[in-house]
Structure formats: structure tokens, C-alpha cells
Enzyme design. Structure first.
Site, mmCIF file in Angstrom:
data_model
loop_
_atom_site.group_PDB
_atom_site.id
_atom_site.type_symbol
_atom_site.label_atom_id
_atom_site.label_comp_id
_atom_site.label_asym_id
_atom_site.label_seq_id
_atom_site.Cartn_x
_atom_site.Cartn_y
_atom_site.Cartn_z
ATOM 1 N N SER A 165 33.182 36.185 40.675
ATOM 2 C CA SER A 165 31.872 36.773 40.768
ATOM 3 C C SER A 165 30.718 35.674 40.697
ATOM 4 C CB SER A 165 31.525 37.382 39.194
ATOM 5 O OG SER A 165 31.618 36.382 38.137
ATOM 6 N N THR B 205 28.225 28.871 41.605
ATOM 7 C CA THR B 205 26.898 29.161 42.164
ATOM 8 C C THR B 205 25.875 28.926 41.034
ATOM 9 O OG1 THR B 205 28.005 30.907 43.276
ATOM 10 C CG2 THR B 205 25.668 31.184 42.754
ATOM 11 N N TYR C 262 25.315 26.868 38.805
ATOM 12 C CA TYR C 262 25.184 25.435 38.583
ATOM 13 C C TYR C 262 24.393 24.958 39.822
ATOM 14 C CZ TYR C 262 28.015 25.483 34.551
ATOM 15 O OH TYR C 262 28.719 25.620 33.301
ATOM 16 N N ALA C 263 24.345 25.585 41.033
ATOM 17 C CA ALA C 263 23.549 24.919 42.235
ATOM 18 C C ALA C 263 22.046 24.618 41.961
ATOM 19 C CB ALA C 263 23.592 26.057 43.293
ATOM 20 N N GLY D 110 20.028 22.229 44.550
ATOM 21 C CA GLY D 110 19.270 21.848 45.483
ATOM 22 C C GLY D 110 18.502 23.147 46.126
ATOM 23 N N GLY D 111 19.499 23.932 46.513
ATOM 24 C CA GLY D 111 18.793 25.252 47.287
ATOM 25 C C GLY D 111 19.764 25.709 48.496
ATOM 26 N N GLU E 190 17.087 17.595 52.039
ATOM 27 C CA GLU E 190 18.474 16.857 51.690
ATOM 28 C C GLU E 190 19.120 16.076 52.659
ATOM 29 O OE1 GLU E 190 20.833 18.954 48.334
ATOM 30 O OE2 GLU E 190 20.049 20.701 49.602
ATOM 31 N N GLU F 287 33.766 29.177 48.910
ATOM 32 C CA GLU F 287 34.153 27.915 48.767
ATOM 33 C C GLU F 287 35.616 28.227 48.823
ATOM 34 O OE1 GLU F 287 32.195 25.463 45.777
ATOM 35 O OE2 GLU F 287 33.678 24.035 46.084
ATOM 36 N N ARG G 153 30.731 18.582 54.385
ATOM 37 C CA ARG G 153 29.745 19.681 54.314
ATOM 38 C C ARG G 153 28.424 19.103 54.303
ATOM 39 N NH1 ARG G 153 26.651 22.392 49.829
ATOM 40 N NH2 ARG G 153 28.153 21.221 48.339
ATOM 41 N N LEU H 250 25.968 27.611 49.966
ATOM 42 C CA LEU H 250 25.427 28.948 49.315
ATOM 43 C C LEU H 250 25.253 29.562 50.758
ATOM 44 C CD1 LEU H 250 22.681 27.834 46.632
ATOM 45 C CD2 LEU H 250 25.065 29.024 46.353
HETATM 46 P P1 FAD Z 1 31.743 30.493 42.694
HETATM 47 O O1 FAD Z 1 30.338 30.613 42.594
HETATM 48 O O2 FAD Z 1 32.379 28.943 42.042
HETATM 49 O O3 FAD Z 1 32.693 31.655 41.818
HETATM 50 C C1 FAD Z 1 33.990 31.736 41.833
HETATM 51 C C2 FAD Z 1 34.178 33.092 40.981
HETATM 52 O O4 FAD Z 1 35.435 32.934 40.870
HETATM 53 C C3 FAD Z 1 33.784 32.566 39.436
HETATM 54 O O5 FAD Z 1 33.345 33.673 38.951
HETATM 55 C C4 FAD Z 1 35.108 32.295 38.635
HETATM 56 O O6 FAD Z 1 35.148 32.718 37.522
HETATM 57 C C5 FAD Z 1 36.002 33.433 39.546
HETATM 58 N N1 FAD Z 1 37.562 32.935 39.468
HETATM 59 C C6 FAD Z 1 37.905 31.784 39.530
HETATM 60 N N2 FAD Z 1 39.345 31.894 39.375
HETATM 61 C C7 FAD Z 1 39.557 33.190 38.900
HETATM 62 C C8 FAD Z 1 40.703 33.782 38.519
HETATM 63 N N3 FAD Z 1 41.856 33.076 38.348
HETATM 64 N N4 FAD Z 1 40.534 34.980 38.056
HETATM 65 C C9 FAD Z 1 39.618 35.545 38.085
HETATM 66 N N5 FAD Z 1 38.343 35.059 38.547
HETATM 67 C C10 FAD Z 1 38.279 33.783 39.164
HETATM 68 N N6 FAD Z 1 25.666 24.522 47.238
HETATM 69 C C11 FAD Z 1 24.425 24.818 47.889
HETATM 70 O O7 FAD Z 1 24.771 25.209 48.994
HETATM 71 N N7 FAD Z 1 23.444 24.440 47.552
HETATM 72 C C12 FAD Z 1 23.213 23.724 46.276
HETATM 73 O O8 FAD Z 1 22.109 23.265 45.871
HETATM 74 C C13 FAD Z 1 24.458 23.474 45.414
HETATM 75 N N8 FAD Z 1 24.259 22.594 44.302
HETATM 76 C C14 FAD Z 1 25.412 22.508 43.619
HETATM 77 C C15 FAD Z 1 25.349 21.979 42.426
HETATM 78 C C16 FAD Z 1 26.376 22.096 41.633
HETATM 79 C C17 FAD Z 1 26.404 21.487 40.227
HETATM 80 C C18 FAD Z 1 27.877 22.509 42.029
HETATM 81 C C19 FAD Z 1 28.944 22.637 41.014
HETATM 82 C C20 FAD Z 1 27.803 23.070 43.265
HETATM 83 C C21 FAD Z 1 26.785 23.314 44.096
HETATM 84 N N9 FAD Z 1 26.709 23.872 45.462
HETATM 85 C C22 FAD Z 1 25.657 23.949 46.065
HETATM 86 C C23 FAD Z 1 27.979 24.384 45.884
HETATM 87 C C24 FAD Z 1 27.630 25.986 45.725
HETATM 88 O O9 FAD Z 1 27.333 26.073 44.373
HETATM 89 C C25 FAD Z 1 29.226 26.415 45.699
HETATM 90 O O10 FAD Z 1 30.057 26.134 46.746
HETATM 91 C C26 FAD Z 1 29.173 28.133 45.789
HETATM 92 O O11 FAD Z 1 28.140 28.541 44.706
HETATM 93 C C27 FAD Z 1 30.394 28.883 45.706
HETATM 94 O O12 FAD Z 1 29.948 30.247 45.470
HETATM 95 P P2 FAD Z 1 31.517 31.213 45.403
HETATM 96 O O13 FAD Z 1 31.054 32.386 45.286
HETATM 97 O O14 FAD Z 1 32.326 30.864 46.449
HETATM 98 O O15 FAD Z 1 32.299 30.615 44.192
HETATM 99 C C1 SIN Z 2 22.374 19.061 45.307
HETATM 100 O O1 SIN Z 2 21.502 19.764 44.800
HETATM 101 O O2 SIN Z 2 22.481 17.982 45.115
HETATM 102 C C2 SIN Z 2 23.727 19.766 45.546
HETATM 103 C C3 SIN Z 2 23.335 20.258 46.951
HETATM 104 C C4 SIN Z 2 24.706 20.817 47.343
HETATM 105 O O3 SIN Z 2 25.666 20.856 46.963
HETATM 106 O O4 SIN Z 2 24.606 21.353 48.610
#
Ligand code: FAD
Ligand code: SIN
Length: 492
Positions: free
Chosen positions: A11, A41, A43-44, A46-47, A111, A354, A365, A371
């Protein structure tokens, strides 16, 4: 036993966004490991990148993405993502995301690796804003059901077709059948000792896909973020790259800048792999710090409210102090191989976000493209998937949940050991010898796991350890195959 049209596991931005589209075609069930908002997501900071300014162009964004990825990315996928960036970000705004604006226009930040200001943001908590809005829209939808604290264990498969998943909820094992299964389970940061990623990131979706026979790609390219706060905390607190985008400088232990030695032209705004390695190397002589004290307190408090407040907890003042930083595991550029529509090589199995490898990130990346990738690819209107005939299903695996506390303790110890192995053997700077040793140690871990795990019982901690072992071993195997340095995969 449950039945749905679209089973989405995860989610974050990818799962929630896909759910909103799929709900137009049928019933959607979202399984999520913890509370709905707990995701990378959320925790993201930057943007989200996009071609949003008249002076910018799709070609420039494509080139920057391709170059940051060490020219290993798939041009077709990059073009697809970049050309849809404006439309995707506009849709987020229509859903209710309030990006920062100035004179009625989106305010954009910068960035590393970007040749233009092209990142839309909300303070330093962009992800939280996006996640909250998507959750709100999903909760409003009558066709979408969210099941929290539901930990997906494995995919149900017959020959090359996926027809559902097993999961644990309230200490029971349950099964759900679906016309299509979507893995949106995010990344793998928790496979490493030091990471910016929350606890959910144990690579479960990628491990489930591997066990089911899905193809993975580019798993050797773990991205390390250069600037996590160097203070004990789990996960490590991120100091967004946008700090450098707004002028923060990196300093070595003598207080001198050093990035000109590693990237004479871009300096602090070089791509992430270069900055992470530079900090790693400078840190050998003493602590590396980030300095943005030339900016006013008013500006910093308004622009970076979360970072400002978090640093206060450590008695650090962003407006005055040098802030200690270290690199930490942040993102997996590789994952489950998909085509432009999110399809994997298995029937009825899709992957987004991801967990997927669409090919856009190549070997490293570009900041804020994650995002964007998750959003653009999961934006595709869910295709017509033929209804599943449940009568075709043969048998279900039999497992129960163990109540043995000792087993959980042992599984946690194994998880800790895996994190150490990955940090030391598949980290920022690698060697062929270290990678080989890492693989040997993973073999020993496999034996230890087999010894502690009863055959028909599991616990969430055991299952996570199994998943970490599965994905960690795959990362090391991919790293072993890639003999030369490329992007995040750096061979000393
Ligand atoms: P996620 O948002 O990680 O969601 C994964 C979901 O899967 C969660 O709900 C989790 O609970 C669920 N899940 C996992 N395993 C299971 C399981 N076995 N059973 C049920 N559910 C499960 N990217 C940017 O583009 N810009 C930014 O500024 C940026 N800043 C970041 C800052 C931080 C601190 C971090 C950690 C990452 C950042 N990123 C950023 C990367 C970006 O946030 C992620 O790559 C992106 O949000 C991934 O989205 P997603 O929906 O694929 O996965
Ligand atoms: C950050 O804000 O530095 C994270 C940005 C990203 O992971 O793309």
C-alpha cells in the site's frame, strides 16, 4: 477462503495508485504488512521529478536519467516514463496533493544528476502528503478493501499461472484467489545493516516472485544514499538531497570541501553513486558533515521543517551546525522484470514500483525518479484480465503459525547476520573476493535457517529471514556475474 478480481500486495504509491484504476474494472483487495501508511513512500522527502517547466525538455530529463544510470537503462522505458511525467503529476494534484507553488506555478527544486530544476515537492515530506491523499481516495472507494497487518507469504501458482496468495493475519494462515495479482511490495533496504528504509523492506515481494519462477533483473544495483544522519537510529534518518539542491556543502574532517576532487563540474550535485563513494572514502579519515548554515533560520525552518525538527532531537541546529552524515542502503534499481504494462513472465502476475524492474533506472537511479516511475507505470488502466476459474486450482500448501518465542528470537538473530553480510559483501565498494565470501556465508545461513524452522510451521520473522536470504543471495549472485564496475556496482 476469499475471492477478488485484483489482489494488490502493498500500500505504497504503486499499490494504492493502481488500486484506484483497477477499482473501475472490478473488486480490489489490498493486503498490507502493517498499518496502511507504513511504506517507503511515506518517508520520501525530496519530491517527484517531471518535465514541468517550459525551459526544461523531455529530452533533457531522458538524458539525465540515462546518464545517471551509467547508460545501462532501457531508453524505451525511460522515454515512456518521462513523456508521461507531467500528466501523472497533474493527476496527483487533481487527487488533492498540494505541491509547493509560487505565483500560481509549481515551485521546483533540484537534486544530484538533474540538469534542470524539475522536482515538485511538499516541504521535506512529499511522500507523506502523497501517501495520505492516496489512502484517503482509496478509503472512499466502495470497490476497494484494505486488509492491514496481513503479511503475504507466497504466491499460489499452477504451471505458469499465478492465481492468488497465502498470507498471515491474526496468527492464522489464509488464502485469497484473484484474477490478477499485483506485487507492489517495495524495496529491500532492510537487507542491509545501515539503511534509510523502514522495517517493512525485507524484499518479500521479490522473494515471492523468485520462488514462483518470475524473472528478476539488475539486482546487483543497490543504491546507497550519500547523506543519512550519522546518529544511531533505525531506520537511519535521511537528510534529503534537496538540501544540497538548495546549496548545502559536504565537508571532510578538516572542514574542507572535497566533492570537486570526485566530480569537478557537478561537485555536491553529482549523481548519487559518485557522492556516496566520495563520502565513504573521505570518512576513512574522520567524520564527513553537511553544511547549510549560510541559509537563514527562517528559510530552513520553512523549507525543511521535518529535518529541522528531527535534528533538534539530537541537539543539532541546521542553521548553525555541521551535520554528520554517512551513506546508507536506500533503493533497489533492479527487481522483478516487467514490460511497460507491468506484466511479468508469469500469467496474471504484475509488478509495479520499487519491487519492479522496468529498466528506467539502469545501474543507478536519478533522484526523485522513483515516485515518478511507481506512479507512471501503475497509472495504466488495469487491463482486462480474464476471470479465474477457481475449479482449476489443485491444492493449497499446508502451513501453520508457530507459537514458539524462541524461534522468533533465533529468526531475528539470523536477520541481523544477513544484514551484516550484505553490508560487508555487497556494499558501496565491492570486490570479487568479498562477493564470493558473501555467497559462502549465505550458504551457511541457509543451513542455520533450515535447522531452526519446523517444516510445517512459520512465523513472520522466519518468513522475513527466508525472504532476505532469497533476495540477498540473488543480489550477490548478480554481483558475481557483473565483473566490472557499473553505476552503483563498484568493484575496487
Ligand atoms: P512502498 O512505498 O515501499 O510500499 C510497499 C508496500 O508493500 C508497503 O505497504 C508494505 O507494507 C507492503 N509490503 C511489503 N511486503 C509485504 C508483504 N509480505 N505482505 C504485505 N504487504 C507487504 N523517491 C523519490 O522519487 N523521491 C524522494 O524524495 C524519495 N525520498 C525517499 C526517502 C526515503 C527516506 C526513502 C526510504 C525512500 C525515498 N524514495 C524517494 C524512494 C521511494 O520512496 C520509493 O522507492 C517508493 O516510495 C516505492 O513505492 P512502492 O509503492 O513501490 O513501495
Ligand atoms: C532525497 O530526498 O534525498 C531522496 C530522494 C530520492 O530518493 O529520490
Amino acid at each position: 477462503m476469499n475471492r477478488t478480481n485484483f489482489l494488490i500486495i502493498g500500500s505504497g504509491i504503486a499499490g494504492l495508485n493502481f488500486a484506484l484504476h483497477a477499482a473501475k474494472k472490478g473488486h480490489v483487495t489490498i493486503l498490507t504488512k502493517k498499518k496502511v501508511a507504513e511504506s517507503n513512500t511515506n518517508y520520501a522527502q525530496g519530491g517527484i521529478a517531471g518535465v514541468l517547466d517550459k525551459l526544461d525538455s523531455a529530452n533533457q530529463h531522458i538524458e539525465d536519467t540515462f546518464n545517471a544510470g551509467a547508460r545501462h537503462g532501457k531508453k524505451k522505458a525511460i522515454k515512456f516514463m518521462v513523456e508521461k511525467s507531467k500528466e501523472a503529476i497533474t493527476r496527483l494534484i487533481e487527487l488533492g496533493v498540494e505541491f509547493e507553488k509560487e505565483h500560481g506555478k509549481l515551485k521546483l527544486t533540484r537534486e544530484g544528476g538533474h540538469s534542470h530544476r524539475r522536482i515538485a515537492y511538499v516541504g521535506d515530506y512529499t511522500g507523506q502528503e502523497i501517501e495520505n491523499i492516496l489512502i484517503k481516495r482509496v478509503r472512499e472507494h466502495p470497490n476497494i478493501e484494505i486488509v492491514e497487518n496481513a503479511f503475504a507469504l507466497d504466491l499460489l501458482k499452477k504451471r505458469k499461472t499465478i492465481y492468488g496468495a497465502s498470507f498471515t493475519k491474526n496468527n492464522n494462515i489464509d488464502y485469497i484467489f484473484a484474477d490478477a495479482v499485483i506485487l507492489a511490495t517495495g524495496g529491500i533496504g532492510q537487507l542491509y545493516q545501515h539503511t534509510t528504509n523502514p522495517k517493512i523492506t525485507t524484499g518479500d515481494g521479490i522473494a515471492m516472485a523468485i520462488r514462483a519462477g518470475a524473472t528478476t533483473k539488475d539486482l546487483e544495483f543497490t543504491q546507497f544514499h550519500p547523506t543519512a544522519l550519522n546518529k544511531r537510529r533505525t531506520p537511519l534518518f535521511l537528510l534529503s538531497e534537496t538540501l544540497r539542491g538548495e546549496g548545502a556543502k559536504l565537508k571532510n574532517t578538516t572542514g574542507a570541501r572535497f566533492m570537486h576532487k570526485h566530480s569537478p563540474k557537478l561537485k555536491e550535485l553529482a549523481s548519487r553513486d559518485i557522492v556516496a563513494r566520495a563520502i565513504y572514502s573521505e570518512s576513512k579519515d574522520g567524520p564527513v558533515t553537511l553544511d547549510i548554515s549560510h541559509k537563514s533560520r527562517d528559510f530552513l525552518k520553512k523549507r525543511f521543517p521535518k529535518i529541522y525538527a528531527e535534528l533538534r532531537k539530537y541537539k543539532l541546529d541546521l542553521a548553525k551546525d555541521l551535520i554528520p552524515v554517512i551513506p546508507a542502503a536506500h533503493y533497489t534499481c533492479g527487481g522483478i522484470k516487467t514490460n511497460l504494462k507491468g506484466r511479468t513472465n508469469l500469467n496474471r502476475l504484475f509488478a509495479f514500483g520499487e519491487a519492479a524492474c522496468t529498466g528506467v533506472h539502469g545501474a543507478n537511479r536519478l533522484a526523485s525518479n522513483s515516485l515518478l516511475e511507481a506512479l507512471v507505470f501503475s497509472n495504466q488502466i488495469a487491463q482486462n484480465v480474464k476471470p479465474l476459474r477457481t475449479s482449476k486450482v489443485l491444492s493449497l500448501p499446508h502451513q501453520t503459525i508457530s507459537k514458539d518465542k524462541n524461534l522468533i528470537k533465533k529468526a531475528n538473530a539470523i536477520q541481523k547476520e544477513i544484514k551484516k553480510i550484505m553490508w560487508e559483501h555487497a556494499g558501496i565498494v565491492r570486490s570479487h573476493k568479498k562477493i564470493q565470501e558473501g555467497l559462502m556465508r549465505m550458504k551457511q545461513i541457509k543451513k542455520s535457517l533450515a535447522k531452526i524452522k519446523p517444516t510445517t510451521e512459520t512465523t513472520r520473522e522466519v518468513q522475513e529471514a527466508i525472504n532476505m536470504l532469497e533476495v540477498g543471495t540473488s543480489i550477490l549472485k548478480s554481483a558475481k556475474k557483473r565483473k566490472k564496475t557499473l553505476g552503483c556496482h563498484f568493484i575496487a
